[in-house]
Design a protein around this motif. Sequence first.
Motif, PDB file in Angstrom:
ATOM      1  N   MET A 149     -27.949 -67.681 -22.886  1.00 54.26           N
ATOM      2  CA  MET A 149     -26.554 -68.042 -23.186  1.00 54.26           C
ATOM      3  C   MET A 149     -25.661 -66.803 -23.135  1.00 54.26           C
ATOM      4  N   THR A 150     -24.509 -66.904 -22.489  1.00 52.68           N
ATOM      5  CA  THR A 150     -23.555 -65.788 -22.503  1.00 52.68           C
ATOM      6  C   THR A 150     -22.887 -65.736 -23.877  1.00 52.68           C
ATOM      7  N   PRO A 151     -22.318 -64.568 -24.235  1.00 50.21           N
ATOM      8  CA  PRO A 151     -21.586 -64.503 -25.507  1.00 50.21           C
ATOM      9  C   PRO A 151     -20.495 -65.573 -25.587  1.00 50.21           C
ATOM     10  N   GLU A 152     -19.826 -65.867 -24.458  1.00 50.17           N
ATOM     11  CA  GLU A 152     -18.743 -66.865 -24.484  1.00 50.17           C
ATOM     12  C   GLU A 152     -19.281 -68.247 -24.840  1.00 50.17           C
ATOM     13  N   SER A 153     -20.405 -68.646 -24.200  1.00 45.12           N
ATOM     14  CA  SER A 153     -20.903 -69.990 -24.502  1.00 45.12           C
ATOM     15  C   SER A 153     -21.554 -70.010 -25.882  1.00 45.12           C
ATOM     16  N   ALA A 154     -22.151 -68.863 -26.291  1.00 46.31           N
ATOM     17  CA  ALA A 154     -22.691 -68.791 -27.659  1.00 46.31           C
ATOM     18  C   ALA A 154     -21.559 -68.974 -28.661  1.00 46.31           C
ATOM     19  N   LEU A 155     -20.395 -68.386 -28.344  1.00 51.45           N
ATOM     20  CA  LEU A 155     -19.254 -68.483 -29.256  1.00 51.45           C
ATOM     21  C   LEU A 155     -18.738 -69.923 -29.327  1.00 51.45           C
ATOM     22  N   SER A 156     -18.584 -70.568 -28.164  1.00 50.32           N
ATOM     23  CA  SER A 156     -18.034 -71.932 -28.237  1.00 50.32           C
ATOM     24  C   SER A 156     -19.038 -72.900 -28.860  1.00 50.32           C
ATOM     25  N   SER A 157     -20.342 -72.584 -28.783  1.00 55.13           N
ATOM     26  CA  SER A 157     -21.327 -73.468 -29.412  1.00 55.13           C
ATOM     27  C   SER A 157     -21.249 -73.423 -30.937  1.00 55.13           C
ATOM     28  N   LEU A 158     -20.490 -72.476 -31.489  1.00 53.88           N
ATOM     29  CA  LEU A 158     -20.353 -72.390 -32.947  1.00 53.88           C
ATOM     30  C   LEU A 158     -19.252 -73.317 -33.480  1.00 53.88           C
ATOM     31  N   ILE A 159     -18.536 -73.960 -32.567  1.00 53.86           N
ATOM     32  CA  ILE A 159     -17.442 -74.858 -32.970  1.00 53.86           C
ATOM     33  C   ILE A 159     -17.916 -76.306 -32.848  1.00 53.86           C
ATOM     34  N   PRO A 160     -17.833 -77.097 -33.909  1.00 53.06           N
ATOM     35  CA  PRO A 160     -18.267 -78.503 -33.826  1.00 53.06           C
ATOM     36  C   PRO A 160     -17.520 -79.215 -32.694  1.00 53.06           C
ATOM     37  N   ALA A 161     -18.282 -79.865 -31.803  1.00 52.17           N
ATOM     38  CA  ALA A 161     -17.708 -80.408 -30.565  1.00 52.17           C
ATOM     39  C   ALA A 161     -16.701 -81.520 -30.833  1.00 52.17           C
ATOM     40  N   ASP A 162     -16.853 -82.226 -31.950  1.00 58.92           N
ATOM     41  CA  ASP A 162     -16.003 -83.406 -32.173  1.00 58.92           C
ATOM     42  C   ASP A 162     -14.817 -83.114 -33.095  1.00 58.92           C
ATOM     43  N   LEU A 163     -14.489 -81.830 -33.292  1.00 63.47           N
ATOM     44  CA  LEU A 163     -13.339 -81.505 -34.133  1.00 63.47           C
ATOM     45  C   LEU A 163     -12.269 -80.837 -33.258  1.00 63.47           C
ATOM     46  N   PRO A 164     -11.224 -81.603 -32.903  1.00 68.52           N
ATOM     47  CA  PRO A 164     -10.208 -81.054 -31.988  1.00 68.52           C
ATOM     48  C   PRO A 164      -9.608 -79.762 -32.539  1.00 68.52           C
ATOM     49  N   GLN A 165      -9.509 -78.749 -31.682  1.00 63.08           N
ATOM     50  CA  GLN A 165      -8.978 -77.454 -32.085  1.00 63.08           C
ATOM     51  C   GLN A 165      -7.475 -77.452 -31.848  1.00 63.08           C
ATOM     52  N   ARG A 166      -6.766 -78.093 -32.760  1.00 62.88           N
ATOM     53  CA  ARG A 166      -5.301 -78.135 -32.642  1.00 62.88           C
ATOM     54  C   ARG A 166      -4.693 -78.319 -34.019  1.00 62.88           C
ATOM     55  N   ARG A 167      -3.395 -77.941 -34.081  1.00 67.15           N
ATOM     56  CA  ARG A 167      -2.606 -78.124 -35.310  1.00 67.15           C
ATOM     57  C   ARG A 167      -1.893 -79.453 -35.187  1.00 67.15           C
ATOM     58  N   GLN A 168      -1.988 -80.294 -36.207  1.00 63.55           N
ATOM     59  CA  GLN A 168      -1.314 -81.589 -36.139  1.00 63.55           C
ATOM     60  C   GLN A 168      -1.028 -82.101 -37.545  1.00 63.55           C
ATOM     61  N   LEU A 169       0.246 -82.338 -37.822  1.00 61.60           N
ATOM     62  CA  LEU A 169       0.619 -82.889 -39.129  1.00 61.60           C
ATOM     63  C   LEU A 169       1.027 -84.340 -38.935  1.00 61.60           C
ATOM     64  N   VAL A 170       0.356 -85.253 -39.661  1.00 62.16           N
ATOM     65  CA  VAL A 170       0.633 -86.679 -39.488  1.00 62.16           C
ATOM     66  C   VAL A 170       1.228 -87.316 -40.753  1.00 62.16           C
ATOM     67  N   THR A 171       1.289 -86.545 -41.853  1.00 63.58           N
ATOM     68  CA  THR A 171       1.945 -87.046 -43.075  1.00 63.58           C
ATOM     69  C   THR A 171       2.782 -85.901 -43.636  1.00 63.58           C
ATOM     70  N   PRO A 172       3.646 -86.209 -44.618  1.00 62.47           N
ATOM     71  CA  PRO A 172       4.253 -85.086 -45.347  1.00 62.47           C
ATOM     72  C   PRO A 172       3.136 -84.269 -46.000  1.00 62.47           C
ATOM     73  N   ILE A 173       3.415 -82.994 -46.291  1.00 62.89           N
ATOM     74  CA  ILE A 173       2.418 -82.129 -46.940  1.00 62.89           C
ATOM     75  C   ILE A 173       2.819 -81.913 -48.389  1.00 62.89           C
ATOM     76  N   PRO A 174       2.018 -82.266 -49.394  1.00 57.92           N
ATOM     77  CA  PRO A 174       0.731 -82.955 -49.265  1.00 57.92           C
ATOM     78  C   PRO A 174       0.890 -84.437 -48.956  1.00 57.92           C
ATOM     79  N   GLY A 175      -0.096 -85.014 -48.285  1.00 58.49           N
ATOM     80  CA  GLY A 175      -0.101 -86.451 -47.991  1.00 58.49           C
ATOM     81  C   GLY A 175      -0.539 -87.249 -49.212  1.00 58.49           C
ATOM     82  N   PRO A 176      -0.508 -88.586 -49.093  1.00 58.51           N
ATOM     83  CA  PRO A 176      -0.798 -89.451 -50.252  1.00 58.51           C
ATOM     84  C   PRO A 176      -2.202 -89.264 -50.857  1.00 58.51           C
ATOM     85  N   ARG A 177      -3.230 -89.107 -50.042  1.00 59.99           N
ATOM     86  CA  ARG A 177      -4.579 -88.962 -50.607  1.00 59.99           C
ATOM     87  C   ARG A 177      -4.718 -87.614 -51.308  1.00 59.99           C
TER      88      ARG A 177
END
Length: 454
Positions: free
Chosen positions: A1-29
């Motif tokens: 594995m290259t360092p680059e692919s070793a690095l990306s393998s440390l990020i859970p594949a199903d967690l989108p790497q983006r900023r996104q606010l969908v409720t006021p902060i803090p939200g209801p829950r």
Amino acid sequence: MTPESALSSLIPADLPQRRQLVTPIPGPRSAELAARRATSVAAGVSSSLPVYVERAGGGVIQDVDGNSFIDLGAGIAVTSVGNAAPAVVAAVARQAQDFTHTCFMVGPYEEYIAVCEQLARLTPGTHAKRSVLVNSGAEAVENAVKIARSATGRPAVVVFDHAYHGRTNLTMAMTAKAMPYKSGFGPFAGEVYRAPVSYPLREAAPITGEQAAARTISMIEKQIGADQVAAVVIEPILGEGGFIVPARGFLPALSAWCTANGVVFVADEIQTGFARTGTMFACEDEGVVPDLITLAKGIGGGLPLAAVTGRADLMDAVHTGGLGGTFGGNPVACAAALATFEAYESADLAGAARAIEAQVVPRLRSIAERAPQIAEVRGRGAMIAIELVRPGTLEPDAAEAGRVARECAAQGVLVLTCGTYGNVIRLLPPLVIPPELLDDALDVLESALMSVVR
Ligand SMILES: *Cc1c(COP(=O)(O)O)cnc(C)c1O
């Protein structure tokens, strides 16, 4: 594995790497949880973010209302390999299946030994080393002091202005800042002496690292006596105190004086350690080899583990049974640490920390040119600070640092503050943070900084 692919393998594949606010902060829950917290959690425990976490990984923290924040705190320099890094999760699950605890003092196991072997290999110096594993950074510092006193037969411990070493009784005495760490919690442990450090921004007149060390050494010799000193304990970059980088030459001169005087030089690398500053340990930057090193935070991918590693002759001076603890070196935490060490090396996370510095520092310096509130941008690797003052003075502005942090949180970016005066914004991103995500966070930080400039 290259360092680059070793690095990306440390990020859970199903967690989108983006900023996104969908409720006021803090939200209801999160608001619901805050209400439950108020009637169950001690008021003395505080939190930086007003939201409650459901998942985290890579450079993202997702809250219970589905908002995604960019993480520039890494749980205070802990999740350097990323949160829930798949390799760490797998190691934890495997070990938890086999056994969760026997107590190393009762039924020992290989994982503890393997962690100590790796710490001997990874820490500075090629001399014979030994380690003891404990549960928290404060406990590691306490044990370093026990070991230094036992090995030298001397009582005194020298610490520094702006130091942070923990919240237990001995480490409160060693920590500089009264509020919130010490106020009302005394009396404190004795034989702890505070010496001046090198804080280039706040020196009355410019002095070199060697001159600052001479000032410290003179204080120790005149006010304590070198032959009374068991240990000098210092953070190579002072963390909670404000990411203070001592002038070059300060640490080597202090370390050389310790060696010449039979004083144990202890590097508290609990925050600076494990690739954070662009080398595996911050001491390496000036070729300093500590007698003892205290480790915690980034050691185990988020699992609680800490260590003292150091010269075999010092470590082995302690009588059998003198070191230990029920949970120290828990097998699940050790398995996580072994997977974490492997990640630091295979993904070249020290290189990632240097790349983060190259991405962040020039940008912050250019903001500083437009913002007279920024007295200094400093730090090394992925341990970067912005010190805020009243324009045209060095008067600390803690209120502004608080406003910037709150504004960032409201826009979906977690930044922490620190500093003896509370006026420092500190950046401690996970070392696996994708560069585009970091850029987005810097956009938010820039507009927060510029909006408070007015
Ligand atoms: C966080 C920290 C400690 C204390 O660690 P805990 O695990 O919170 O007890 C000690 N020293 C330094 C330099 C730290 O940053």
